[in-house]
Design an enzyme around this catalytic site. Structure first.
Site, PDB file in Angstrom:
ATOM      1  N   SER A  80       0.815  -1.215   0.000  1.00 47.42           N
ATOM      2  CA  SER A  80       0.000   0.000   0.000  1.00 47.42           C
ATOM      3  C   SER A  80       0.848   1.265   0.000  1.00 47.42           C
ATOM      4  CB  SER A  80      -0.909   0.008   1.228  1.00 47.42           C
ATOM      5  OG  SER A  80      -0.150   0.154   2.413  1.00 47.42           O
ATOM      6  N   THR A 196      -1.544   2.685   3.171  1.00 51.97           N
ATOM      7  CA  THR A 196      -0.996   3.997   3.539  1.00 51.97           C
ATOM      8  C   THR A 196      -0.280   3.947   4.884  1.00 51.97           C
ATOM      9  OG1 THR A 196      -2.830   5.051   2.385  1.00 51.97           O
ATOM     10  CG2 THR A 196      -1.580   6.456   3.873  1.00 51.97           C
ATOM     11  N   THR A 214       1.736   7.012   0.447  1.00 53.80           N
ATOM     12  CA  THR A 214       0.913   5.894  -0.013  1.00 53.80           C
ATOM     13  C   THR A 214       1.102   5.628  -1.497  1.00 53.80           C
ATOM     14  OG1 THR A 214      -1.380   5.065  -0.021  1.00 53.80           O
ATOM     15  CG2 THR A 214      -1.079   7.318  -0.705  1.00 53.80           C
ATOM     16  N   ARG A 224      -6.267   9.187 -10.501  1.00 49.17           N
ATOM     17  CA  ARG A 224      -6.907   9.326  -9.179  1.00 49.17           C
ATOM     18  C   ARG A 224      -5.851   9.679  -8.111  1.00 49.17           C
ATOM     19  NH1 ARG A 224      -6.445   6.930  -3.784  1.00 49.17           N
ATOM     20  NH2 ARG A 224      -8.504   6.941  -2.841  1.00 49.17           N
ATOM     21  N   THR A 247      -5.630   7.234   7.359  1.00 49.55           N
ATOM     22  CA  THR A 247      -5.459   6.141   6.406  1.00 49.55           C
ATOM     23  C   THR A 247      -6.843   5.541   6.162  1.00 49.55           C
ATOM     24  OG1 THR A 247      -5.091   4.419   8.079  1.00 49.55           O
ATOM     25  CG2 THR A 247      -3.143   5.604   7.292  1.00 49.55           C
ATOM     26  N   GLY A 248      -6.963   4.808   5.066  1.00 55.41           N
ATOM     27  CA  GLY A 248      -8.266   4.237   4.739  1.00 55.41           C
ATOM     28  C   GLY A 248      -8.856   4.926   3.528  1.00 55.41           C
TER      29      GLY A 248
END
Ligand code: GLY
Length: 345
Positions: A80, A196, A214, A224, A247-248
């Site tokens: 990630s 991340t 990330t 993106r 994060t997420g």
């Protein structure tokens, strides 16, 4: 240790405001100023001592945070972040990062950077060696080249195979053939992580800094960009009040301006953990599109915030139960985040 909250206890916490603080925060006794403290997503655990040592040696918190994320950027097994990160829809690895320095109030960031595995170091250069905050794409790469960063292929064989697997199996209406009889593909191969790493840091003098880095959402649409390189979304620092990062699901952190919102809540007097939960509560309230909601009405994604306040209290919150890493008086440790919802519906 913070405990995941039940819906009932969450309602109690909402009403009581600071109720979660005592069990989560590192609050030094007797008014003593804490030594260096740090907070991180769980993949930063092995870097926590390093971040503390670097600050104790006199490095500014933002520099210590950047050194802390570097081993994770370099790790091919963390899919990630950095080298080994999962690529976009076209099989190209693009990296995002930002840094923010409390004492100067300056920030630097790069987005959609290719071929350079340490975007946090490039973001630090943007902050210190330009009058800009954010460089993207080809311009970010040109800038990194100018500063002598080495270019390399960031797509590992493991990441390439996962990307190919995703490409072959994600639609039955194209010319890619799903080789279902040709491999033992577990859940990991199908998931689209938004991993991340964020590290927030505070030195013994009370100065703050933060860094987030990330490879972004796996198999994203080319172009993106998530929250990680966006100041105020994936990372924010106000030297008078606190530092926070996320994060997420990046899209949710962007829409809520999550990191800045969390620092704002700390400025209003909330503990770091309560500030993270308050931001998550806002995200849940603002999530109204059916495709992002579970049948229960709860958000159908994970999102985590990490925070340190000016006094050196440390905390983290997440939409659903999770872990985070921290460097506190006891040393480096993993702890439970305070969860807004149980993983249930
Ligand atoms: N939070 C990382 C991303 O969504 O790109």
């Amino acid at each position: 240790m913070p405990r995941p909250v039940t819906r009932r206890s969450f309602l109690k916490i909402s009403a009581a405001g600071a109720a979660t603080t005592a069990s989560c925060a590192y609050a030094p006794r007797g008014g003593r100023k804490p030594g260096p403290v740090a907070v991180s997503s769980r993949n930063g655990l092995n870097s926590m001592e390093l971040v503390g040592e670097k600050m104790a040696a006199g490095l500014p918190p933002v520099d210590a945070a950047v050194l802390g994320v570097e081993p994770v950027e370099n790790d091919p097994n963390d899919t990630s972040v950095g080298y080994g990160g999962l690529p976009n829809e076209d099989g190209v690895v693009t990296l995002d990062s930002c840094v923010m320095d409390g004492p100067s109030g300056l920030a630097g960031a790069v987005a959609h950077l290719e071929n350079v595995k340490n975007p946090a170091q490039v973001a630090l250069k943007v902050m210190r060696r330009t009058d800009h905050v954010l460089l993207v794409g080809a311009g970010a790469l040109e800038f990194a080249r100018a500063h002598g960063f080495r270019e390399e292929n960031l797509l590992t064989e493991r990441a390439r195979k996962r990307w190919l697997r995703w490409k072959e199996q994600h639609s039955g209406k194209d010319d890619w053939i799903d080789p279902t009889d040709n491999g033992d593909y577990g859940k990991e191969w199908i998931e689209r992580p938004t991993g991340t790493i964020h590290i927030g840091a505070r030195n013994a003098a009370g100065d703050l800094g933060g860094c987030t880095t990330t490879s972004g959402l796996a198999f994203k649409i080319p172009g993106r960009v998530g929250d990680s390189p966006l100041i105020g979304c994936g990372n924010y620092c106000d030297n008078d009040h606190g530092v926070a990062g996320a994060t997420g699901r990046g899209e949710a952190a962007i829409i809520a301006n999550g990191a800045a919102r969390t620092v704002r809540y700390m400025a209003e007097g909330m503990s770091p953990t309560d500030a993270c939960l308050a931001t998550l509560r806002d995200v849940a309230r603002m999530t109204r599109t059916a495709r992002l909601l579970r049948a229960s009405g709860q958000p159908d994604f994970q999102l985590k915030f990490y925070a340190i306040n000016k006094a050196g209290d440390v905390g983290a919150g997440s939409m659903y139960p999770s872990k985070y890493a921290r460097l506190v008086a006891n040393g480096a440790e993993l702890a439970d985040t305070a969860a807004l919802f149980e993983e249930r519906n």
